[in-house]
Design a protein around this motif. Sequence first.
Motif, PDB file in Angstrom:
ATOM      1  N   LEU A   1       0.241   5.740  -0.720  1.00  0.00           N
ATOM      2  CA  LEU A   1      -0.811   6.820  -1.210  1.00  0.00           C
ATOM      3  C   LEU A   1      -0.615   7.517  -2.561  1.00  0.00           C
ATOM      4  CD1 LEU A   1      -1.763   6.489   1.750  1.00  0.00           C
ATOM      5  CD2 LEU A   1      -1.834   8.891   1.952  1.00  0.00           C
TER       6      LEU A   1
ATOM      7  N   MET B   1       0.313   2.748   5.976  1.00  0.00           N
ATOM      8  CA  MET B   1       0.057   3.839   5.114  1.00  0.00           C
ATOM      9  C   MET B   1      -1.416   3.771   4.824  1.00  0.00           C
ATOM     10  SD  MET B   1       2.739   4.923   4.057  1.00  0.00           S
ATOM     11  CE  MET B   1       2.274   6.181   2.923  1.00  0.00           C
ATOM     12  N   SER B   2      -2.112   2.455   5.338  1.00  0.00           N
ATOM     13  CA  SER B   2      -3.490   2.573   5.495  1.00  0.00           C
ATOM     14  C   SER B   2      -3.968   3.474   6.662  1.00  0.00           C
ATOM     15  CB  SER B   2      -4.117   1.190   5.519  1.00  0.00           C
ATOM     16  OG  SER B   2      -4.047   0.249   4.343  1.00  0.00           O
TER      17      SER B   2
ATOM     18  N   GLN C   1      -8.003  -0.376  -0.689  1.00  0.00           N
ATOM     19  CA  GLN C   1      -7.430  -0.175  -1.825  1.00  0.00           C
ATOM     20  C   GLN C   1      -7.838  -0.358  -3.021  1.00  0.00           C
ATOM     21  OE1 GLN C   1      -6.708  -1.753   1.291  1.00  0.00           O
ATOM     22  NE2 GLN C   1      -4.481  -1.679   1.688  1.00  0.00           N
TER      23      GLN C   1
ATOM     24  N   THR D   1       0.849  -1.282   0.089  1.00  0.00           N
ATOM     25  CA  THR D   1      -0.046  -0.017   0.052  1.00  0.00           C
ATOM     26  C   THR D   1       0.638   1.239  -0.218  1.00  0.00           C
ATOM     27  OG1 THR D   1      -1.694  -1.053   1.207  1.00  0.00           O
ATOM     28  CG2 THR D   1      -1.799   1.202   1.230  1.00  0.00           C
TER      29      THR D   1
ATOM     30  N   ALA E   1      -4.993   5.507  -0.710  1.00  0.00           N
ATOM     31  CA  ALA E   1      -4.389   4.316  -0.245  1.00  0.00           C
ATOM     32  C   ALA E   1      -4.679   3.405  -1.533  1.00  0.00           C
ATOM     33  CB  ALA E   1      -4.895   3.864   0.842  1.00  0.00           C
TER      34      ALA E   1
ATOM     35  N   HIS F   1      -3.574   7.183   5.929  1.00  0.00           N
ATOM     36  CA  HIS F   1      -4.883   7.407   5.208  1.00  0.00           C
ATOM     37  C   HIS F   1      -6.064   7.596   5.961  1.00  0.00           C
ATOM     38  CE1 HIS F   1      -8.220   6.146   2.143  1.00  0.00           C
ATOM     39  NE2 HIS F   1      -7.836   7.219   1.548  1.00  0.00           N
TER      40      HIS F   1
END
Lengths: 163, 291
Positions: free
Chosen positions: A52, A110-111, B106, A50, A57, A114
């Motif tokens: 951005l 990263m999630s 995602q 993942t 994301a 986000h």
Amino acid sequence: MKQVITLNVNGAPYAVAVYPSQTLNEVLREELNLTGVKLGCGSGDCGACTVLVDGLAVSSCLSLAVDMEGKAITTVEGLAPSGEVLHPIQESFIEKGAIQCGFCTAGMEMSAFHLLKYNPSPTEAEIKEAISGNLCRCTGYVKIIEAIADAGHKMANTGGETS
Amino acid sequence: MSLSHFDHYAPATLEEVFSLLQSKGPGARVMAGGTDLLLKIRHGALKPKYIIGLKNIRGLKTISFDASAGLTIGATALLAEVARHPDIVKHYPTIAQAARGTANPQIRNMGTVIGNLCNASPAADNAPTLLAMDAQIRIRGPEGERVLPLDQFFKGPGVTALVPLEIVTAVHVPAPPPNTGTAYLSLSARGKMDCTAVGVATMVTMTGKTCAGVRLFVGACGPVPLRAPKAEDILRGQELTEEVVEKAGTQASAESRPISDMRASGDYRTEMVAVLTRRVLREAHHRALAC
């Protein structure tokens, strides 16, 4: 045939020659040496890759590098640009013991990044939803959820994101 | 883990798309979000020589809503955008719910509703609700536009009514009639990460206590999402009592023709069609009465 594109990664421009069939994940890891980005399943299921893109994301394993011109890409390296001072999300992951083998960590963070960008005080359900596309093979989800909630508190107290 | 090589084009107009499709021939594939196409290339199931990305085409990403004209979702509108679009959440909550229930965050930030339809998986999460709401698909080719009811679009697993050089530009959903409710429920072995093993969607329109109109579609229980016309016949013109709903569930189950595969056994699917049909009917009925 390779073509030269400019990628904007963590705020810096990189001119890089890529094949049209190269994924963003391959280019980040192999051309730019940003190996914080992991490659897990390669199928968009595990979330280890993942990053951005323009604030969203996405799975870098299913994104083409040539599609990324003109977009702002943030990888886990971009969370701590100095390389010394960690992002509150990273601090919380360490403090709460949310890292076991570490393979999912960059994608999880990263999630989380986000999520917390748009929602600094998420409920537990919102955290679970936000990381529903990230698998932890050590199954350490409880600590990860705690860490994300903790990072949210920290970021709210320091007036939002630090990078 | 590399992909087989292809050339990539990102034209800015549909005319360029058609001329590329024409000049490159069958080795060319169009790509919206790429989450299905690149996966198939990764697994070696497809080896296109050329990929024509649609993301740079102006106007194709638009989601538009008008109370009388209805809803139009453009070909490159993301699943995440459909899931949170205020007009869709308000006026087409079941369409938003189906988009939100597709894959993971995602993938929803990359994939599109139209791509989910064009991939033509029998289990496509966005198909049953759009079918129940009588959606139409807008198709463009070099000769111009044609509009097809969505229930004539799916021809088999991975096969659609598109002919060479054609692409889908949008899906249009009419404004639902007054006193209408919709619902979609799906089951899979491991929550939404998994492909749907069975899904049922319905749209119910009430006149007083009577069911004046109903459309009922079952996903992942046949080569394409299936309509259950005989179950609809049981409901139409009736009060939706528990007894009638019970009977319709049993009938929908009889009309589905599921296979057994890694996601679920045929027997389980058959049972669950009845259960989910009853649940969506109760929910849609309730919503129809509340509006």
